[in-house]
Structure formats: structure tokens, C-alpha cells
Design a protein around this motif. Sequence first.
Motif, mmCIF file in Angstrom:
data_model
loop_
_atom_site.group_PDB
_atom_site.id
_atom_site.type_symbol
_atom_site.label_atom_id
_atom_site.label_comp_id
_atom_site.label_asym_id
_atom_site.label_seq_id
_atom_site.Cartn_x
_atom_site.Cartn_y
_atom_site.Cartn_z
ATOM 1 N N TRP A 29 27.841 10.169 -4.118
ATOM 2 C CA TRP A 29 28.237 11.585 -4.170
ATOM 3 C C TRP A 29 28.024 12.280 -2.940
ATOM 4 O O TRP A 29 28.953 13.078 -2.583
ATOM 5 C CB TRP A 29 27.603 12.429 -5.329
ATOM 6 C CG TRP A 29 27.895 13.373 -5.657
ATOM 7 C CD1 TRP A 29 29.328 13.913 -6.288
ATOM 8 C CD2 TRP A 29 27.211 14.725 -5.370
ATOM 9 N NE1 TRP A 29 29.312 15.514 -6.146
ATOM 10 C CE2 TRP A 29 27.987 15.764 -5.788
ATOM 11 C CE3 TRP A 29 25.981 14.793 -4.860
ATOM 12 C CZ2 TRP A 29 27.490 17.213 -5.890
ATOM 13 C CZ3 TRP A 29 25.791 16.197 -4.770
ATOM 14 C CH2 TRP A 29 26.266 17.449 -5.254
ATOM 15 N N TYR A 58 35.656 19.354 -8.560
ATOM 16 C CA TYR A 58 35.002 19.253 -9.439
ATOM 17 C C TYR A 58 35.619 19.364 -11.262
ATOM 18 O O TYR A 58 35.132 18.913 -12.101
ATOM 19 C CB TYR A 58 33.950 20.884 -9.562
ATOM 20 C CG TYR A 58 33.145 20.587 -8.493
ATOM 21 C CD1 TYR A 58 32.008 19.897 -8.799
ATOM 22 C CD2 TYR A 58 33.043 21.245 -7.303
ATOM 23 C CE1 TYR A 58 30.863 19.609 -7.713
ATOM 24 C CE2 TYR A 58 32.082 21.166 -6.318
ATOM 25 C CZ TYR A 58 30.933 20.254 -6.750
ATOM 26 O OH TYR A 58 30.164 20.258 -5.723
ATOM 27 N N VAL A 61 35.708 15.779 -11.535
ATOM 28 C CA VAL A 61 34.469 15.211 -12.146
ATOM 29 C C VAL A 61 34.288 15.355 -13.503
ATOM 30 O O VAL A 61 33.964 14.453 -14.182
ATOM 31 C CB VAL A 61 33.450 15.980 -11.242
ATOM 32 C CG1 VAL A 61 32.040 15.415 -11.815
ATOM 33 C CG2 VAL A 61 33.449 15.522 -9.669
ATOM 34 N N VAL A 62 34.655 16.629 -13.973
ATOM 35 C CA VAL A 62 34.440 16.901 -15.454
ATOM 36 C C VAL A 62 35.424 16.137 -16.241
ATOM 37 O O VAL A 62 35.005 15.620 -17.193
ATOM 38 C CB VAL A 62 34.591 18.421 -15.631
ATOM 39 C CG1 VAL A 62 34.403 18.716 -17.077
ATOM 40 C CG2 VAL A 62 33.183 19.073 -14.931
ATOM 41 N N GLY A 65 34.724 12.422 -16.362
ATOM 42 C CA GLY A 65 33.560 12.341 -16.979
ATOM 43 C C GLY A 65 33.647 12.389 -18.461
ATOM 44 O O GLY A 65 33.071 11.389 -19.120
ATOM 45 N N GLY A 118 33.217 10.884 -11.569
ATOM 46 C CA GLY A 118 32.981 11.582 -12.930
ATOM 47 C C GLY A 118 33.042 10.216 -14.008
ATOM 48 O O GLY A 118 32.215 10.313 -14.907
#
Length: 190
Positions: A29, A58, A61-62, A65, A118
Motif C-alpha cells: 500500500w 479511496y 478501496v472502500v 473492500g 481493497g
Amino acid sequence: MMNLKDARVTSMFDFHRAFGLLINGFIWWYITRTAMDKMLSDVGARENQLLITWAVYYIAVVSFGVLGALLAEKTARIKLLKLWIIVGTVVSCLPIFVGSFPSESIFFTALLFGGSFGFGMPSCLAYFGDSVVIEKRGSKAGVVFLSTNLVAACLMVTLQMFNSSLIAIAIIGTVWRSLGLTVFVGVTSE
């Protein structure tokens, strides 16, 4: 039938495997963030392009995820973790090719970097949680956090000292991420 001593040994191997995966994932990362910083610097990104790029990263990533957590319910953990590392290894090569594309390709790279980080992290963290007794999770997670940041600091200082090119960062990221597969040597299924 496995006795208690064998269960502890298996658990210790699982812990070391989970420890290695977490260190590999978090250091990777840091490397991908360094690569993105270098790409943005090389194209002379303006403030709005920086903001959009990091937002894409980001959000990926979320979003990935959540997708990875849903996928983990339907897929064997080891297979998913291996796929996560393989995808991360392939995505790590991207900065080598971004230089020949317009600066807008950085958004796509941010999406792939964020997504590839993620989608496997929920399974990796669950694997770590399952491999550590509840009473020791805090201290073991602290060791992971300390180790990750010590290695990352050394790596980032080294990259800065040598004023590493984007290609060098990509090669380091690719090699580092692929090393994550070594934790699965001898593991066939789970």
C-alpha cells in the motif's frame, strides 16, 4: 485426531502466514501510494486533479473492500488471498506504462490500485483475526503495525535517497507484492 499441541503449532503457522500477508499488503500500500505521488508529480497535476485522483483511490478501496467482503462469503479464503496477491502484482506493473498515456490515465491507475488493495484486505484481516487468540489480538496487531511502519519508513527513505524513478518504484512494488505468494508455499486449500 489433532491434539492441543498440534492445534497450537497449526495456529502458530497460520499466525505467521497472516502476519506475512498483512506486512506484505500494507507495505505494498505504501509503495502504490509512492508510485501515485510520483505519477502525479511527473505530470504536474493541479490541485483539482490531485483531489479527484485521491478520491477515486479511496472510493475504490472502500467499494472493492465491500465487494471483497461479499465475495469472501462465497470463495475459499486461500484462493481469494492468492488471487488478491496476483492481481496486486499485475497492477503494480501499471506505472511502467502510464508514462506513455495522458494524465487522465492516472485516474484509472488510482482505481486499479485502490481496488486491488481493497478487495483482499477484508479476507486478510479476517485471516489474521482467526489466527490469533482473542486475548492477544491487540498485542499481535501492534507488532504488525510497528513492523509495517518500520519497514515502510526504511523503504520510503531508501526510495527518496536514490530519487527513484517511477519504473524503479513499479519494479519494487511488483517484486514485493509477488513475495506475498511465498506465504502460501505448501498450502493447498482451506
